[in-house]
Write a protein that holds these residues in place. Sequence first.
Motif, PDB file in Angstrom:
ATOM      1  N   VAL A 197      48.629  28.611  36.265  1.00 28.63           N
ATOM      2  CA  VAL A 197      47.331  28.148  35.773  1.00 28.63           C
ATOM      3  C   VAL A 197      46.203  28.936  36.438  1.00 28.63           C
ATOM      4  CG1 VAL A 197      45.701  26.215  35.778  1.00 28.63           C
ATOM      5  CG2 VAL A 197      48.083  25.828  35.147  1.00 28.63           C
ATOM      6  N   ILE A 198      46.315  29.118  37.759  1.00 28.89           N
ATOM      7  CA  ILE A 198      45.265  29.846  38.481  1.00 28.89           C
ATOM      8  C   ILE A 198      45.232  31.312  38.055  1.00 28.89           C
ATOM      9  CG2 ILE A 198      44.464  30.562  40.766  1.00 28.89           C
ATOM     10  CD1 ILE A 198      44.088  27.575  40.037  1.00 28.89           C
ATOM     11  N   GLU A 199      46.394  31.906  37.826  1.00 28.19           N
ATOM     12  CA  GLU A 199      46.432  33.292  37.340  1.00 28.19           C
ATOM     13  C   GLU A 199      45.693  33.424  36.013  1.00 28.19           C
ATOM     14  OE1 GLU A 199      50.526  34.287  37.032  1.00 28.19           O
ATOM     15  OE2 GLU A 199      50.934  33.888  39.147  1.00 28.19           O
ATOM     16  N   ILE A 200      45.833  32.428  35.160  1.00 31.05           N
ATOM     17  CA  ILE A 200      45.206  32.487  33.836  1.00 31.05           C
ATOM     18  C   ILE A 200      43.688  32.318  33.949  1.00 31.05           C
ATOM     19  CG2 ILE A 200      45.040  31.364  31.575  1.00 31.05           C
ATOM     20  CD1 ILE A 200      48.025  30.497  32.079  1.00 31.05           C
ATOM     21  N   VAL A 201      43.244  31.313  34.701  1.00 29.48           N
ATOM     22  CA  VAL A 201      41.797  31.047  34.744  1.00 29.48           C
ATOM     23  C   VAL A 201      41.041  32.107  35.533  1.00 29.48           C
ATOM     24  CG1 VAL A 201      42.105  28.559  34.456  1.00 29.48           C
ATOM     25  CG2 VAL A 201      41.968  29.508  36.762  1.00 29.48           C
ATOM     26  N   THR A 202      41.711  32.741  36.509  1.00 31.93           N
ATOM     27  CA  THR A 202      41.035  33.781  37.291  1.00 31.93           C
ATOM     28  C   THR A 202      41.350  35.181  36.777  1.00 31.93           C
ATOM     29  OG1 THR A 202      42.865  33.872  38.890  1.00 31.93           O
ATOM     30  CG2 THR A 202      41.039  32.356  39.359  1.00 31.93           C
ATOM     31  N   ASP A 203      42.248  35.255  35.777  1.00 27.96           N
ATOM     32  CA  ASP A 203      42.646  36.538  35.187  1.00 27.96           C
ATOM     33  C   ASP A 203      43.170  37.488  36.263  1.00 27.96           C
ATOM     34  OD1 ASP A 203      43.118  38.169  33.078  1.00 27.96           O
ATOM     35  OD2 ASP A 203      41.111  39.044  33.024  1.00 27.96           O
ATOM     36  N   SER A 204      44.054  36.972  37.100  1.00 25.76           N
ATOM     37  CA  SER A 204      44.590  37.784  38.203  1.00 25.76           C
ATOM     38  C   SER A 204      46.082  37.545  38.334  1.00 25.76           C
ATOM     39  CB  SER A 204      43.890  37.410  39.513  1.00 25.76           C
ATOM     40  OG  SER A 204      44.172  36.061  39.847  1.00 25.76           O
ATOM     41  N   ARG A 205      46.716  38.406  39.090  1.00 28.82           N
ATOM     42  CA  ARG A 205      48.133  38.275  39.404  1.00 28.82           C
ATOM     43  C   ARG A 205      48.303  38.345  40.910  1.00 28.82           C
ATOM     44  NH1 ARG A 205      51.710  36.559  35.916  1.00 28.82           N
ATOM     45  NH2 ARG A 205      53.319  37.947  36.668  1.00 28.82           N
ATOM     46  N   PRO A 206      49.312  37.666  41.487  1.00 24.97           N
ATOM     47  CA  PRO A 206      49.512  37.728  42.934  1.00 24.97           C
ATOM     48  C   PRO A 206      49.801  39.147  43.399  1.00 24.97           C
ATOM     49  CG  PRO A 206      51.405  36.707  41.838  1.00 24.97           C
ATOM     50  CD  PRO A 206      50.318  36.829  40.814  1.00 24.97           C
ATOM     51  N   ASN A 207      49.175  39.534  44.513  1.00 23.51           N
ATOM     52  CA  ASN A 207      49.373  40.857  45.121  1.00 23.51           C
ATOM     53  C   ASN A 207      48.983  42.003  44.183  1.00 23.51           C
ATOM     54  OD1 ASN A 207      50.541  39.542  47.375  1.00 23.51           O
ATOM     55  ND2 ASN A 207      52.513  39.470  46.306  1.00 23.51           N
ATOM     56  N   GLY A 208      48.101  41.710  43.242  1.00 22.18           N
ATOM     57  CA  GLY A 208      47.609  42.753  42.349  1.00 22.18           C
ATOM     58  C   GLY A 208      48.610  43.246  41.330  1.00 22.18           C
ATOM     59  N   GLU A 209      49.703  42.502  41.090  1.00 23.18           N
ATOM     60  CA  GLU A 209      50.716  42.928  40.128  1.00 23.18           C
ATOM     61  C   GLU A 209      50.164  42.818  38.708  1.00 23.18           C
ATOM     62  OE1 GLU A 209      53.984  40.351  40.762  1.00 23.18           O
ATOM     63  OE2 GLU A 209      54.276  40.928  42.842  1.00 23.18           O
ATOM     64  N   ASN A 210      50.656  43.669  37.827  1.00 21.98           N
ATOM     65  CA  ASN A 210      50.285  43.586  36.420  1.00 21.98           C
ATOM     66  C   ASN A 210      51.202  42.601  35.708  1.00 21.98           C
ATOM     67  OD1 ASN A 210      48.236  45.554  36.578  1.00 21.98           O
ATOM     68  ND2 ASN A 210      49.765  47.199  36.428  1.00 21.98           N
ATOM     69  N   GLU A 211      50.630  41.918  34.711  1.00 24.67           N
ATOM     70  CA  GLU A 211      51.420  40.969  33.941  1.00 24.67           C
ATOM     71  C   GLU A 211      52.409  41.726  33.057  1.00 24.67           C
ATOM     72  OE1 GLU A 211      50.744  37.527  30.536  1.00 24.67           O
ATOM     73  OE2 GLU A 211      49.036  38.435  31.550  1.00 24.67           O
TER      74      GLU A 211
END
Length: 629
Positions: free
Chosen positions: A132-146
């Motif tokens: 959920v946090i990845e979606i709302v912040t448009d980010s991935r952990p450790n800068g990984e690409n989706e």
Amino acid sequence: MIKAARLLLSSVTKVLVLADKVVIKQIINSRSKVLATLEHLEKVSSFQEFVQIFSQFGNEMVEFAHLTGDRQNDLKDEKKKARMAAARAVLEKCTMMLLTASKTCLRHPDCESARINKGGVFHRMRLALDQVIEIVTDSRPNGENEIHPTSIYADIKEFKMKVESLRDNLHGIAKENLTAMLELILEHTEDFTDSAYTSHEHREHILELSRQARVELEQLVAVWKQAQCLKAKEATEEMELAIIKTRQCMSELRRELQNTALESAGELLKCYTEHVVLKELKASGVEGNLEVLAESTSKLSEQKEQLCETSQLLRHISGNEPLEITCLHAEETFQVIGPQIISAAQTLALHPSSKIAKENLEVFCEAWESQLNDMSILLKEINDVFEGRRGEKRAYLSLPRPGKHTANLKVVKAVKLDAEEQAKIAKLGLELRLHTSDVDAETERWEDQENEILRQAQSMSSMAYSMYLFTRGEGLLKTTQDLFHQAEIFAEEGLRLHSSLHAFSNQLEEDEKSSLLMEAERFPTLCQQLQLTCRTPVHGKAATFTKVDTSIQETINMMTVLMKVLSLCYKLLKKYKVDHTFLGTPHSWRGNQMQTVANGESLEAKNTDTFGVKSLERHMANLTYLESK
């Protein structure tokens, strides 16, 4: 004026960006609170402490659900919407699993299978919260690409576009690129041809089309090279014909893969509608028969692999990215819940007399059945895409467009809520579910299950639950008219309960009588208001949705009063040990249920296990009771 307009637009943009940041911050803070409480829940060692912390956790999860529901509705990216829906579905279902798994672990602290079962739920909830946090912040952990696995449907579409582009660019594409793209597609078709559930006819047809695709591409490359040697400025007739044949072959291959996946999934779901394996698991667990349990777990593991494989095939041909994400979610769900059902069944087999272990297994089996139901809905949605019905869906506004008048609109016929409308009504639906959980928990405490007040309350809770299912697109209420009809019956039952409460109050002393009637007298007004809402004709889709929204909100208001009345009646019955014969011969509350509009089947068929639905407050009431014991 232009300068002023630009300044105004700039200011509005800044305000919107700031508001968006505020919403994101709220969701992040809410998630942090949920995670912190989750940590405490995982470490508790007593029922009393667990009840206290879970009560807090439940409130935090409801707040988080509201915030993420609003955010999901605001998202414009359909992929993100689908991912958010999947994450929220996991959190909703896992909340129930977390409750029963934790209870089981507290009751049987030395049981390894119970610990495994509980650990799996906590892990999955954390992953969903992170998503959920990845979606709302448009980010991935450790800068990984989706990264999502590619699908055959998308690859074929891209390949056909590349082939088509050869007409306008004879020298811009390398032969190796087209060959590599085709080989990748044909490699993915092995998921279909290697599957044990693909019929011989489909397998042979896929292999033949694959061979034909290679031949057609070779022919295209040959005439393409010939055109390059001749330094042609545009595609030759031979090249035009080769392009058409290649595209046509790929279209036939895609159609064959679609038919294969849909037929395989349809047949598989038909086989599992009776839930035979789940019934065997429950029976062997209750009997403590480890030998039969081992056979049943083997069958469920095989079933899990079949469903995961089928979900992969559906993802390949689903037709768009949101549906691909839904297919991935289905595969992950079956992959995770299968072993969890097995660990729950093993715990029950080791402790066959444990009601908590039995309840835990029921919850996980219900989640499996729910996912099978979701998969059948997914099949219909994919089929709609192939048949072009998806394009008929129009944009929906919750409010009428400014400047538009409804004088010439016809009365709206009974309609179904679409996915967007269901998302908008989801918050109220969740509140309604929690209120039915309150009432179910309260009714379980009553010793006299033949009490007429209790039966009427159960009837109202059952009807309210069917209205909650409507907000999710499930259950026997299919159209808005069904919902309004059910709400009217619900209001009538409320008026009957009001009469029963009056009869009961006549046996009480004056103080208790007045306190009961103070709450009971709220029913007539609320019931009449709900009936008025349901009977008032409306025009237009937006007005119909508003009527749905109002009907559910008024139902929630009545359920709130019902909970207070039930609690008060329970205390008074305990205090006075009143003779219940004044209520007369109880009539079956289920007889009052609305007849289903679709096929004439009574809602009783759907609601026979309504009171087996394990919701948050109901389990908390059970916990309190167990702790007192």
